[in-house]
Design an enzyme around this catalytic site. Sequence first.
Site, PDB file in Angstrom:
ATOM      1  N   ASP A  71      -9.981  44.969 -20.018  1.00  0.00           N
ATOM      2  CA  ASP A  71      -9.861  43.666 -20.671  1.00  0.00           C
ATOM      3  C   ASP A  71      -9.750  42.520 -19.679  1.00  0.00           C
ATOM      4  O   ASP A  71      -9.663  41.361 -20.074  1.00  0.00           O
ATOM      5  CB  ASP A  71      -8.651  43.648 -21.614  1.00  0.00           C
ATOM      6  CG  ASP A  71      -7.341  43.933 -20.892  1.00  0.00           C
ATOM      7  OD1 ASP A  71      -7.374  44.181 -19.670  1.00  0.00           O
ATOM      8  OD2 ASP A  71      -6.288  43.903 -21.556  1.00  0.00           O
TER       9      ASP A  71
ATOM     10  N   THR B   3      -2.953  48.896 -19.378  1.00  0.00           N
ATOM     11  CA  THR B   3      -2.507  47.775 -20.192  1.00  0.00           C
ATOM     12  C   THR B   3      -3.530  47.450 -21.264  1.00  0.00           C
ATOM     13  O   THR B   3      -4.705  47.238 -20.971  1.00  0.00           O
ATOM     14  CB  THR B   3      -2.270  46.527 -19.319  1.00  0.00           C
ATOM     15  OG1 THR B   3      -1.358  46.876 -18.278  1.00  0.00           O
ATOM     16  CG2 THR B   3      -1.697  45.401 -20.144  1.00  0.00           C
TER      17      THR B   3
ATOM     18  N   ASP C 127      -7.912  51.949 -18.935  1.00  0.00           N
ATOM     19  CA  ASP C 127      -7.045  50.974 -18.297  1.00  0.00           C
ATOM     20  C   ASP C 127      -5.693  51.055 -19.003  1.00  0.00           C
ATOM     21  O   ASP C 127      -5.649  51.144 -20.230  1.00  0.00           O
ATOM     22  CB  ASP C 127      -7.652  49.574 -18.439  1.00  0.00           C
ATOM     23  CG  ASP C 127      -6.831  48.523 -17.734  1.00  0.00           C
ATOM     24  OD1 ASP C 127      -6.331  48.813 -16.636  1.00  0.00           O
ATOM     25  OD2 ASP C 127      -6.695  47.418 -18.277  1.00  0.00           O
TER      26      ASP C 127
END
Length: 774
Positions: free
Chosen positions: A528, A298, A296
């Site tokens: 996240d 970010t 991912d």
Amino acid sequence: MLNLTGLTAKQVQQRIAAGQQNEPAPSLTRSIKDIFRANLLTWFNLINLVLGALVLITGSYKNELFLGVAIVNTAIGIFQEIRSKRQIDKMSLLSESTYEVQRENGMVELHQDAIVQDDLLIMHRGDQLPVDGLILATQGIEIDESLITGEATPISKVTGDSVVSGSFLVSGQATVQATHVGTKSFINSLSGEVQSGESTNSQLLNTINRIIKILTIVIVPLGAALFISRLFNHSTIDQAILGTTAAMIGMIPEGLVLLTSVSLAVSAMNLARRRVLVRELPAIEGLARVDVLGLDKTGTITSGRLQLNKLVPLDNQSIEQLKVIVGGTINAIGDDNETAQALSSVLADPGWQPNRVVPFSSARKWSGASTSQGNYVIGAPEFMLKTMPDELAQQIEGHAADGFRVLCIAQTTQLSPDDLGDVTVLGLILIEDEIRENAVETFRYFQNQDVALKVISGDNPTTVANIAARAGIKHSDQLIDMSSFSDDIDYDQLVATYTVFGRVTPAQKKQLVMAWQRVGHTVAMTGDGVNDILALRQADCGIAMASGSEAAKSIADFVLVDSNFDAMLNVLNEGRRVVNNIERVASLFLIKTMYSVALSLIFIFMINGYPFQPIQLTPISVLTVGIPTFFLALEPNYQRISGQFMKQVMVIAAPAAVCVVTYILVVDLVGGVQFNLNYAETSTLSVLLTGAVCLVALLMVARPLNRLKISLVLLMAGCFALIFIFFGKLFSLESIFNVQMAFFYVPLLASVYPFFYLVQEILGKRVLARINWR
């Protein structure tokens, strides 16, 4: 219904006294009681106790020594698991999320076990509900109950609706009054039947468990058959008991089970010290086998600290007008994600009051508010516009190529999750993020270890590709915009072609992971947020940041307590150390198991007694298996995992077992007939030659050799020789300083290494290589 000032301290104490307090999060480790029970109450321990009782009847008390080995093994297992438990529990507490609770004296942050009935919880996007509740205030939220129902479709909720524990917010925020806590909550009433991610699959543990299952079936019948055959062949009951006991304890590879569980527990403890929480021990092995890592953007490639770079006015808007519109819209929506925080921290709030809010959703990739000034939305232009004007598309692509995350602010004629009506883009919002420190070195290491890196993000693919290139990810120019596809997508073709996937929805993330798995890859996924949950559950290994959402952390196999992805290098190395070392030493344990099973079958049909007594197996087990494997299993070994576990084990274990059986038959048949050796003498030579074969196997297992490993093998060989010289009577061994015996056994000892090598070559090339070990 309570007012929104929250409970007083007195009301909290009253509810605690009445047992209306929530329960803590489930522990990742077993209780002390369960650890003792699991290590003590095993099938093999029961067999050992029964055999020990039978040996006691014979009066040969020194043959009870095998129980000492079993007791030491069990004690080590208990000690190491408790030691690991304490470290993991400490790390669990550090990574555990807190909840915002409104009390009379203001807002407090509490762990879930401090929440009481009627408390007011302020829930945000990504939070998992720890209690059942009633929504007292919200501008609109969406709830995902997939952890409970298995259905991932978000459910819209408004003020007055009820919500259940175990679900989590995928958009919006709300004030929720706790209505059922503790054992009365919905998630606890299911009694463990809640659907969640499947347990991590472990090739290592599965293979060992298959071995144990087979032995569980054969060991008792085989032992009983051997015992009966001894009696029919005129052995005394005592001789039959001792021979059968030696055969059965030889079949039990209890040290292998211990070594595997202890190695994983020690690795989990080591990782906890490095600020990595392991939620499932087999996941350590799982990551060691990973060959595709989905990233991912970010929080993994970038730091996640977003900043507004600038606003780009369109449609004749001035920069000042645009600031007011963006500031009014973002504050009216009330989202608290990273993007919303980056905008609201630098843009003034004009105080617009929303009539209706559509909170941000990863599937929609936009959020909006209806106010007296009009309907305004902020989000990804590809998802807000039915058709993109060429000039606007070129402008967005140019900013994305510079590495900016490009959002747009637009006015709409409608505001519903499925229909925005006519959309007028008023301006572009350029967000920048920084490459995480040490990202280049971390990704280079993974790529050098043949782990393919794939970037899966909800952002513009050009932006993501730019950042991936700066982070040193190979083939980052191979990018695809997932928003350009309809429902009919050939995911297998996409994963074979592209490295960077942009504008990916949560459902598409899961499908990409499944596509890699279909072609045989072992996939790890980082994330996240709530948009990563489906992919984290599907992946073979899920990795979440402690700073991320509670829902993502509850699904992941690993939680990075400091949200530092560099820590995954430690996990990769720990996994490889465990798998490589267990694979290396498992053959030493299985040699004894294999030759014990083979000899038991053979001696059922022979007149002579079983070649060993229980006490005679102790020096073989301790000096050629127990002590050396302890040191070899702790050795740093970070090589890439070589392949199939059983094939690697059998390359050494099968030839060694064949050699042992061959030498024992030669000793029993030739030595007993041609050299007139009695049972005590043939038994002594059987121990001598079995130990020699196992020492050769140890030498091969220890490769590549270095000074320390050579010293270890020589030390074990020296101790083995000393037992025959000085402690023969203790282990029921005859003196080997006998000319007639020496004339027989010295040539056999000299032939051990070349015979082992010959058998290994024949078995390895003509038999083992042809077997499908899957």
